[in-house]
Write a protein that holds these residues in place. Structure first.
Motif, PDB file in Angstrom:
ATOM      1  N   TYR A 177      -6.976  -3.913   3.570  1.00 12.68           N
ATOM      2  CA  TYR A 177      -8.215  -3.203   3.916  1.00 12.68           C
ATOM      3  C   TYR A 177      -8.541  -3.384   5.392  1.00 12.68           C
ATOM      4  CZ  TYR A 177     -13.193  -2.235   4.346  1.00 12.68           C
ATOM      5  OH  TYR A 177     -14.413  -1.768   4.781  1.00 12.68           O
ATOM      6  N   TYR A 184      -3.422   4.121  -1.666  1.00 14.00           N
ATOM      7  CA  TYR A 184      -3.791   3.125  -2.672  1.00 14.00           C
ATOM      8  C   TYR A 184      -3.212   1.764  -2.306  1.00 14.00           C
ATOM      9  CZ  TYR A 184      -5.790   6.393  -6.040  1.00 14.00           C
ATOM     10  OH  TYR A 184      -6.602   7.310  -6.663  1.00 14.00           O
ATOM     11  N   ILE A 185      -4.089   0.768  -2.241  1.00 10.33           N
ATOM     12  CA  ILE A 185      -3.667  -0.618  -2.070  1.00 10.33           C
ATOM     13  C   ILE A 185      -3.287  -1.174  -3.444  1.00 10.33           C
ATOM     14  CG2 ILE A 185      -4.413  -2.939  -1.406  1.00 10.33           C
ATOM     15  CD1 ILE A 185      -6.382  -1.599   0.560  1.00 10.33           C
ATOM     16  N   MET A 214       0.862  -1.178   0.000  1.00  6.48           N
ATOM     17  CA  MET A 214       0.000   0.000   0.000  1.00  6.48           C
ATOM     18  C   MET A 214       0.898   1.227   0.000  1.00  6.48           C
ATOM     19  SD  MET A 214      -3.009   0.707   2.796  1.00  6.48           S
ATOM     20  CE  MET A 214      -1.896   0.734   4.222  1.00  6.48           C
ATOM     21  N   PHE A 233      -5.586  -7.015  -1.317  1.00  5.38           N
ATOM     22  CA  PHE A 233      -6.574  -5.999  -0.956  1.00  5.38           C
ATOM     23  C   PHE A 233      -7.193  -6.228   0.416  1.00  5.38           C
ATOM     24  CE2 PHE A 233     -10.960  -4.573  -0.636  1.00  5.38           C
ATOM     25  CZ  PHE A 233     -10.796  -3.206  -0.826  1.00  5.38           C
ATOM     26  N   TYR A 234      -7.735  -7.436   0.653  1.00  5.32           N
ATOM     27  CA  TYR A 234      -8.496  -7.612   1.893  1.00  5.32           C
ATOM     28  C   TYR A 234      -7.647  -7.547   3.155  1.00  5.32           C
ATOM     29  CZ  TYR A 234     -12.772  -8.348  -0.679  1.00  5.32           C
ATOM     30  OH  TYR A 234     -13.860  -8.150  -1.483  1.00  5.32           O
ATOM     31  N   GLN A 260      -5.654  -1.790  -9.247  1.00  8.48           N
ATOM     32  CA  GLN A 260      -5.292  -3.086  -9.828  1.00  8.48           C
ATOM     33  C   GLN A 260      -4.222  -2.949 -10.898  1.00  8.48           C
ATOM     34  OE1 GLN A 260      -9.503  -4.218 -10.704  1.00  8.48           O
ATOM     35  NE2 GLN A 260      -8.951  -6.155  -9.759  1.00  8.48           N
ATOM     36  N   TYR A 318      -8.157   1.115  -4.453  1.00  7.27           N
ATOM     37  CA  TYR A 318      -7.479  -0.099  -4.915  1.00  7.27           C
ATOM     38  C   TYR A 318      -7.051   0.116  -6.361  1.00  7.27           C
ATOM     39  CZ  TYR A 318      -6.799  -5.104  -5.960  1.00  7.27           C
ATOM     40  OH  TYR A 318      -6.282  -6.328  -6.325  1.00  7.27           O
TER      41      TYR A 318
END
Length: 269
Positions: A121, A112-113, A104, A117-118, A137, A135
């Motif tokens: 988060y 921004y990740i 991140m 992600f989870y 990608q 996020y």
């Protein structure tokens, strides 16, 4: 009034991170200090977007953010900035791709990740820092914007240590959080809250002799040591306390209020 400006750490000092609480006594203390003519400034590892819950209750005179790498005035105009070099950022992205580390980036006003992600988060949710969290990608936002800090989540400290050894321009700090992995803050090696504070002092025609700093963690050591009065929170380790002039109580025990009361009493004598 001998001193003119006070810098407060946020997490573990002013702010109870895990339950989103700033004690009323701390808010009263800040107002007391302002009424006496002190400038009260934030000095934190957080980027601006992670200050929202705090700023709903407190307005500061200046902001030393992301451990001294992003500095703003009270109107959020930039005073100075020390981003990570773009080439180094690309290498961090590649490291995390190769080893499947969580990644991140803090861009000053947004986070921004990139990977995992989870887990990332839920780390942010635990820390109450979900504002302006996105996020990416495509993992390309850093190509157009300045990166001030990376957060890496991994249990593979050996690979991370090897990377850090190859990049002496960086430093890593362990973040103690309730996650399935371990999180590390990655900064420029020479970034420090005290470096950002010096820009604020110069802007206000002040010196360290005018300064009081209050903090609780290792990233506060530089400012505690350089300030004319450095105050450690009661929850700080003995090591951190060794760099301060004296200690107050913890953030759960009216630490900011007790520190302010002592400061005002001594300044009036």
């Amino acid at each position: 009034m001998k001193h003119k400006i006070i810098f407060l750490d946020m997490d573990g000092t002013l702010y109870q991170t895990e339950n989103d609480i700033i004690q009323d006594s701390a808010l009263d203390a800040i107002q007391m200090l302002k009424d006496k003519g002190y400038k009260v400034c934030a000095a934190t590892g957080r980027p601006l977007n992670q200050m929202k819950l705090i700023l709903e209750r407190v307005q500061f005179d200046d902001y030393v953010l992301i451990n001294g790498s992003y500095i703003l005035d009270k109107d959020f105009n930039e005073i100075g900035a020390y981003p990570i070099e773009k080439e180094t950022v690309e290498e961090l992205v590649q490291l995390c791709k190769d080893h499947k580390f969580g990644l991140m980036f803090h861009f000053g006003d947004a986070t921004y990740i990139y990977n995992d992600f989870y887990p990332m988060y839920y780390f942010c949710k635990y820390c109450n820092v979900l504002d302006s969290l996105f996020y990416d990608q495509t993992q390309t936002f850093h190509k157009r914007h300045r990166v001030f800090n990376a957060v890496i989540m991994t249990k593979d400290k050996t690979s991370l240590d090897a990377f850090m050894k190859e990049h002496p321009n960086l430093r890593s700090d362990l973040i103690n959080v309730k996650t399935d992995g371990f999180c590390f803050d990655i900064f420029n090696a020479d970034n420090d809250k005290s470096k950002g504070i010096e820009l604020v002092l110069n802007k206000n025609n002040m010196t360290w002799k005018d300064t009081i700093c209050i903090g609780d963690s290792t990233n506060d050591i530089g400012m505690l040591e350089k300030a004319d009065i450095g105050v450690a929170m009661g929850s700080a380790s003995d090591y951190v306390k060794s760099f301060a002039n004296w200690s107050t109580t913890s953030t759960y025990e009216n630490g900011i209020f007790n520190a302010a009361a002592k400061i005002l009493k001594e300044e009036d004598n």
